[in-house]
Design an enzyme around this catalytic site. Structure first.
Site, short mmCIF file in Angstrom:
data_model
loop_
_atom_site.label_atom_id
_atom_site.label_comp_id
_atom_site.label_asym_id
_atom_site.label_seq_id
_atom_site.Cartn_x
_atom_site.Cartn_y
_atom_site.Cartn_z
N HIS A 136 0.87 -1.18 0.00
CA HIS A 136 0.00 0.00 0.00
C HIS A 136 0.91 1.22 0.00
O HIS A 136 1.74 1.40 0.90
CB HIS A 136 -0.92 0.01 1.23
N GLU A 144 1.52 -5.77 10.85
CA GLU A 144 1.00 -4.40 10.98
C GLU A 144 1.76 -3.76 12.13
O GLU A 144 1.62 -4.15 13.28
CB GLU A 144 -0.50 -4.42 11.26
N GLU A 146 1.71 3.52 3.13
CA GLU A 146 2.23 2.92 4.36
C GLU A 146 3.76 3.01 4.32
O GLU A 146 4.45 2.06 3.94
CB GLU A 146 1.72 1.50 4.51
#
Length: 331
Positions: free
Chosen positions: A61, A217, A64
Site C-alpha cells: 500500500h 502491521e 504505508e
C-alpha cells in the site's frame, strides 16, 4: 549509479531510475542485483544455495511509508557492513507508482490481486505490478532449496488496541512455537489466524511457494518523512536477527492469538458500519451487537466477545470491509 542505488534505495526507486549496471558487489563482500523497480536482491558472496531465502516487502500500500523507510535503512546497513546477512534476501518495495503519487493505490488494492486475481482486472495499474511481483518471488524462491520466509510489512489506517499485530495466512500445517517466538521478537502483540484463503501477498507466498509467510502491521500510516522509526525498533531488531541467522531475542512476550470468525464483505453501495467509522482495530463487542448492514444482510457478534479489525466501509464493492475475531484460549 550502483553507489546511489545502495546508498538510498528508496530515493533511487522513487526517482524512477534504472541503473546502468544491474549487479555487483558492495565493499563488504555482499553481492547485489537490481531486479526492477523497487526490487533488490542481496547475499554474501560465498553463501550456499541452501541458505534461507527471505523476502521482506513493504509499500504494497503506497501510503504505508514507515516500513518502506525501515527496509531502506536495512539495505543501507547491509551494504555498509553494519547489518549481518547470512541469507539470500529479496527486498520488495511493492506499489512504487502509488508511493510516487503519495496514495494507497491508483486503480485497485494491490494486496487483493495476488494468486492470479490480477488477471480479472487487466486494465488496472496494479495488475501488472502484481504479476511482476509474483514472477520475481517465484524466481527468487525457486533458485535454491533453503527455508523460505516472507514478511510483508504494513501500517494500519486507524488506531489499534494492539499497536503491532500480525496476520498468519490459512494453511494446513500448524504454525510452530518458533513462529510465535519470532513474532514476539518483532514486537507483535496480537496475531490473527486466518481460516480461509485470500488474495494477499503473504497468502500467495505461503500457498504458491511454501514460504513461512506473515503480514505484520507495525503502527500507524504516516507520509514519508513524518515517521518516528524509533517506534519500529523491535521490528527492526528482530528482522536483523532473522537475516543474520540468529535466534529470536530472549525475554520477549508472546502475542495473544485470535481466530478470524467472520468477514464483512461489501456487496453493494448500501453497506454501512453500525459501530461508527472511527473505532480502533480490536475494539471488543458483546454477543448480539449489530456490526454492519448491507441491504437485508446484518452482521452481529456471535460469540461472547468479538473484536473488529480493519473496518472500512469505503472499500470498493466486492472487497472485505472488516474482520471479526475472537480470542483463542492459551494452550
Amino acid at each position: 549509479m550502483p553507489e546511489a542505488l545502495l546508498a538510498d534505495f528508496l530515493a533511487f526507486t522513487l526517482a524512477g531510475e534504472a541503473p546502468a549496471v544491474t549487479a555487483g558487489e558492495a565493499a563488504v563482500g555482499v553481492q547485489w542485483r537490481w531486479l526492477g523497480a523497487g526490487l533488490l536482491a542481496l547475499a554474501p558472496a560465498a553463501l550456499a544455495d541452501d541458505a534461507p531465502r527471505i523476502v521482506l516487502s513493504a509499500g504494497v500500500h503506497g501510503d504505508e511509508t514507515a516500513p518502506v523507510e525501515l527496509l531502506n535503512v536495512l539495505a543501507q546497513d547491509i551494504a555498509a557492513g553494519k547489518a549481518a546477512l547470512q541469507a539470500h534476501l529479496l527486498i520488495v518495495l511493492g506499489n512504487v507508482a502509488a508511493m510516487q503519487a503519495g496514495c494507497r493505490y491508483l486503480d485497485d488494492d494491490l494486496n487483493r490481486l495476488f494468486g492470479g486475481v490480477h488477471l480479472s482486472v487487466p486494465n488496472s495499474t496494479e495488475a501488472g505490478r502484481a504479476a511482476e511481483l509474483e514472477a520475481c518471488v517465484a524466481r527468487f524462491f525457486e533458485a535454491g532449496p533453503g527455508a523460505r520466509w516472507h514478511l510483508d510489512l504494513h501500517t494500519a489506517i486507524r488506531p489499534s488496541v494492539f499497536e503491532r499485530f500480525a496476520l498468519l495466512p490459512q494453511r494446513e500445517a500448524a504454525y510452530g512455537a518458533d513462529v510465535f517466538a519470532w513474532l514476539g521478537a518483532f514486537g507483535i502483540e496480537a496475531v490473527l489466524m486466518h481460516r480461509t484463503g485470500s488474495a494477499t501477498f503473504s497468502h500467495y507466498c505461503s500457498h504458491a511457494h511454501g514460504a513461512l509467510a506473515c503480514t505484520l502491521e507495525l503502527g500507524k500510516v504516516m507520509p514519508f518523512g513524518q515517521n518516528d522509526l524509533s517506534r519500529f525498533a523491535a521490528a527492526a531488531s528482530g528482522l536483523r536477527r532473522l537475516i543474520a541467522g540468529a535466534a529470536p531475542a530472549d525475554g520477549t512476550t508472546p502475542p495473544r492469538c485470535f481466530d478470524v470468525v467472520g468477514q464483512l464483505d461489501k456487496r453493494s453501495d448500501a453497506f454501512k458500519l453500525l459501530i461508527g467509522d472511527d473505532v480502533a482495530n480490536f475494539t471488543p463487542y458483546a454477543q448480539g451487537t449489530p456490526i454492519a448492514r448491507d441491504g437485508e444482510q446484518v452482521w452481529t457478534v456471535q460469540h461472547a466477545e468479538e473484536r473488529i479489525v480493519f473496518p472500512n466501509a469505503k472499500v470498493k464493492v466486492g472487497l472485505r470491509a472488516g474482520l471479526l475475531v475472537a480470542e483463542l484460549p492459551v494452550v
